[in-house]
Structures are given as structure tokens and as C-alpha cells.
Design a protein around this motif. Structure first.
Motif, PDB file in Angstrom:
ATOM      1  N   THR A 190     -33.255 -27.998  -1.128  1.00  0.00           N
ATOM      2  CA  THR A 190     -34.588 -27.444  -1.364  1.00  0.00           C
ATOM      3  C   THR A 190     -35.598 -28.386  -0.735  1.00  0.00           C
ATOM      4  O   THR A 190     -35.484 -29.601  -0.864  1.00  0.00           O
ATOM      5  CB  THR A 190     -34.866 -27.307  -2.874  1.00  0.00           C
ATOM      6  N   LEU A 191     -36.557 -27.820  -0.078  1.00  0.00           N
ATOM      7  CA  LEU A 191     -37.591 -28.593   0.601  1.00  0.00           C
ATOM      8  C   LEU A 191     -38.941 -28.104   0.102  1.00  0.00           C
ATOM      9  O   LEU A 191     -39.150 -26.903  -0.031  1.00  0.00           O
ATOM     10  CB  LEU A 191     -37.452 -28.388   2.112  1.00  0.00           C
ATOM     11  N   ASN A 192     -39.835 -29.030  -0.207  1.00  0.00           N
ATOM     12  CA  ASN A 192     -41.173 -28.669  -0.664  1.00  0.00           C
ATOM     13  C   ASN A 192     -42.171 -28.877   0.462  1.00  0.00           C
ATOM     14  O   ASN A 192     -42.024 -29.804   1.256  1.00  0.00           O
ATOM     15  CB  ASN A 192     -41.573 -29.502  -1.880  1.00  0.00           C
TER      16      ASN A 192
ATOM     17  N   ASN B 251     -40.086 -19.634  -0.123  1.00  0.00           N
ATOM     18  CA  ASN B 251     -38.718 -19.093  -0.224  1.00  0.00           C
ATOM     19  C   ASN B 251     -38.080 -18.781   1.132  1.00  0.00           C
ATOM     20  O   ASN B 251     -37.107 -18.038   1.202  1.00  0.00           O
ATOM     21  CB  ASN B 251     -38.650 -17.869  -1.139  1.00  0.00           C
ATOM     22  N   THR B 252     -38.613 -19.353   2.202  1.00  0.00           N
ATOM     23  CA  THR B 252     -37.966 -19.218   3.505  1.00  0.00           C
ATOM     24  C   THR B 252     -36.642 -19.977   3.465  1.00  0.00           C
ATOM     25  O   THR B 252     -36.581 -21.114   2.993  1.00  0.00           O
ATOM     26  CB  THR B 252     -38.858 -19.790   4.625  1.00  0.00           C
ATOM     27  N   VAL B 253     -35.584 -19.350   3.955  1.00  0.00           N
ATOM     28  CA  VAL B 253     -34.264 -19.977   3.999  1.00  0.00           C
ATOM     29  C   VAL B 253     -33.909 -20.250   5.461  1.00  0.00           C
ATOM     30  O   VAL B 253     -33.926 -19.329   6.285  1.00  0.00           O
ATOM     31  CB  VAL B 253     -33.184 -19.088   3.348  1.00  0.00           C
TER      32      VAL B 253
ATOM     33  N   VAL C  52     -31.351 -24.534   3.767  1.00  0.00           N
ATOM     34  CA  VAL C  52     -32.508 -25.266   3.270  1.00  0.00           C
ATOM     35  C   VAL C  52     -33.539 -24.204   2.889  1.00  0.00           C
ATOM     36  O   VAL C  52     -33.906 -23.362   3.710  1.00  0.00           O
ATOM     37  CB  VAL C  52     -33.085 -26.220   4.338  1.00  0.00           C
ATOM     38  N   THR C  53     -33.991 -24.237   1.623  1.00  0.00           N
ATOM     39  CA  THR C  53     -34.976 -23.274   1.139  1.00  0.00           C
ATOM     40  C   THR C  53     -36.298 -23.986   0.921  1.00  0.00           C
ATOM     41  O   THR C  53     -36.346 -25.011   0.219  1.00  0.00           O
ATOM     42  CB  THR C  53     -34.510 -22.634  -0.183  1.00  0.00           C
ATOM     43  N   LEU C  54     -37.350 -23.462   1.534  1.00  0.00           N
ATOM     44  CA  LEU C  54     -38.686 -24.008   1.337  1.00  0.00           C
ATOM     45  C   LEU C  54     -39.255 -23.389   0.066  1.00  0.00           C
ATOM     46  O   LEU C  54     -39.423 -22.173  -0.024  1.00  0.00           O
ATOM     47  CB  LEU C  54     -39.593 -23.687   2.529  1.00  0.00           C
ATOM     48  N   THR C  55     -39.501 -24.222  -0.932  1.00  0.00           N
ATOM     49  CA  THR C  55     -40.022 -23.755  -2.213  1.00  0.00           C
ATOM     50  C   THR C  55     -41.407 -24.337  -2.413  1.00  0.00           C
ATOM     51  O   THR C  55     -41.574 -25.560  -2.493  1.00  0.00           O
ATOM     52  CB  THR C  55     -39.096 -24.190  -3.376  1.00  0.00           C
ATOM     53  N   ASP C  56     -42.387 -23.454  -2.495  1.00  0.00           N
ATOM     54  CA  ASP C  56     -43.779 -23.883  -2.655  1.00  0.00           C
ATOM     55  C   ASP C  56     -43.979 -24.385  -4.084  1.00  0.00           C
ATOM     56  O   ASP C  56     -43.969 -23.618  -5.032  1.00  0.00           O
ATOM     57  CB  ASP C  56     -44.716 -22.714  -2.356  1.00  0.00           C
ATOM     58  N   ASN C  57     -44.168 -25.691  -4.232  1.00  0.00           N
ATOM     59  CA  ASN C  57     -44.412 -26.291  -5.543  1.00  0.00           C
ATOM     60  C   ASN C  57     -45.816 -26.887  -5.637  1.00  0.00           C
ATOM     61  O   ASN C  57     -46.099 -27.696  -6.505  1.00  0.00           O
ATOM     62  CB  ASN C  57     -43.377 -27.375  -5.836  1.00  0.00           C
TER      63      ASN C  57
END
Length: 179
Positions: A83-85, A131-133, A154-159
Motif C-alpha cells: 500500500t502506498l500513500n 485505490n489505483t492498483v 501496489v495500491t495507492l490509498t488516499d489517507n
């Protein structure tokens, strides 16, 4: 069996009534050495082996001999999904880190520290959108050029919390019925 690149091995021969054994190039035009002969290779190599009888006149027989460079691919194990922020200052995007050091690699000939691991997309590649994978492929290449790959996501998760700016206090005149 295949020979590991750069590792010494011995070429020898025996023959009925043979008294001298020689190693020649593949075209049988240049003598390399008498046998037994110790050498190493970095690519599949062709030779000619000659057996010569010691009687006069000497009889010679030749046999083509190929030394194969090993062809066993290395093993590679990728890390699990990541997971990547996003970077709060660049919007909802982030640069892919360098994941190569997270791979576990081994090979039958090449030391782990000498196996080359590449990443695609390359480290630093930007991904964007909540949530881009992005699939990442790691490829291990041993000294003989054999390759193996593995993949992970790798999923971009907006935190990043949103920001809000409020207007100043407002005074609104009441209408009929004090509303």
C-alpha cells in the motif's frame, strides 16, 4: 550438465589405443591445449577433442564437444502486495519506491549478491488516483543470463484528510415570520 559461468572444470578424454589427447577449437583448426585441460566458460562453447595413437603412423580421431552454459533460472520471491500513500503536497499521487531489496533471490551458480534484480515500472514512476492498483514486476538475472520474474500489486490509498476553509461569520436578515 550445464557449467556455471566462470567456474573451473576439467575436460579430459580416453580412447582405445589413444596415447595423446588434445583440445582444439570448434573448427578443428587451432590447438588449445593437451588434455586434461582446466578451463571456465561464460557462454556455451564448442570444441573438438582429438585422440591420437602413439604408433607410427599415428591415427587420429576427432569428436565435436559442446560445453553448455548452465540454463537454470534463478529463483525470486516478491514481497506481498503493498500500500502506498500519496504525498499531501502533490495531490493524490505518489512515486513508486524501489522494491528490489525486498525480493528474495537465489541461484544454483550465481551468488545472491551478484544476481541483478530489475523493477518494472521503474522506481520513481508516478501513480495517481485513490485505490489505483499498479502491478510491479521484479526480474532476477543470473550471471549466465537466465531470468525469472515475480509480480505484486501496489495500491495507492488516499489517507490525506481534506482541507476546508469556512467563510467568515454571516448576518442574514430575517424574513416574514422571523425566518
Amino acid at each position: 550438465t550445464g557449467q556455471c559461468p566462470g567456474v573451473d572444470f576439467m575436460i579430459s578424454a580416453t580412447a582405445t589405443n589413444g596415447s595423446t589427447y588434445e583440445l582444439w577449437n570448434a573448427t578443428n583448426t587451432t590447438k588449445i591445449a593437451n588434455l586434461p585441460y582446466t578451463t571456465s566458460i561464460v557462454a556455451t562453447t564448442n570444441y573438438t577433442v582429438r585422440a591420437i595413437s602413439g604408433t607410427t603412423p599415428a591415427c587420429t580421431t576427432s569428436v565435436a564437444y559442446t560445453v553448455q552454459l548452465e540454463n537454470t533460472p534463478p529463483s525470486i520471491t516478491c514481497p506481498g502486495n503493498q500500500t502506498l500513500n500519496p504525498n499531501p503536497t502533490t495531490g493524490c499521487s505518489a512515486a513508486l519506491p524501489d522494491y528490489r531489496s525486498l525480493a528474495t533471490v537465489s541461484d544454483n551458480c550465481t551468488a545472491s549478491g551478484s544476481i541483478i534484480v530489475t523493477q518494472s515500472p521503474a522506481p520513481g514512476t508516478s501513480i495517481s488516483g485513490h485505490n489505483t492498483v499498479q502491478q510491479v514486476t521484479l526480474t532476477a538475472t543470473d550471471e549466465a543470463g537466465n531470468q525469472a520474474s515475480c509480480n505484486f500489486n501496489v495500491t495507492l490509498t488516499d489517507n490525506v484528510n481534506p482541507t476546508i476553509s469556512c467563510v467568515a461569520d454571516q448576518t442574514v436578515p430575517a424574513g416574514a415570520g422571523c425566518t
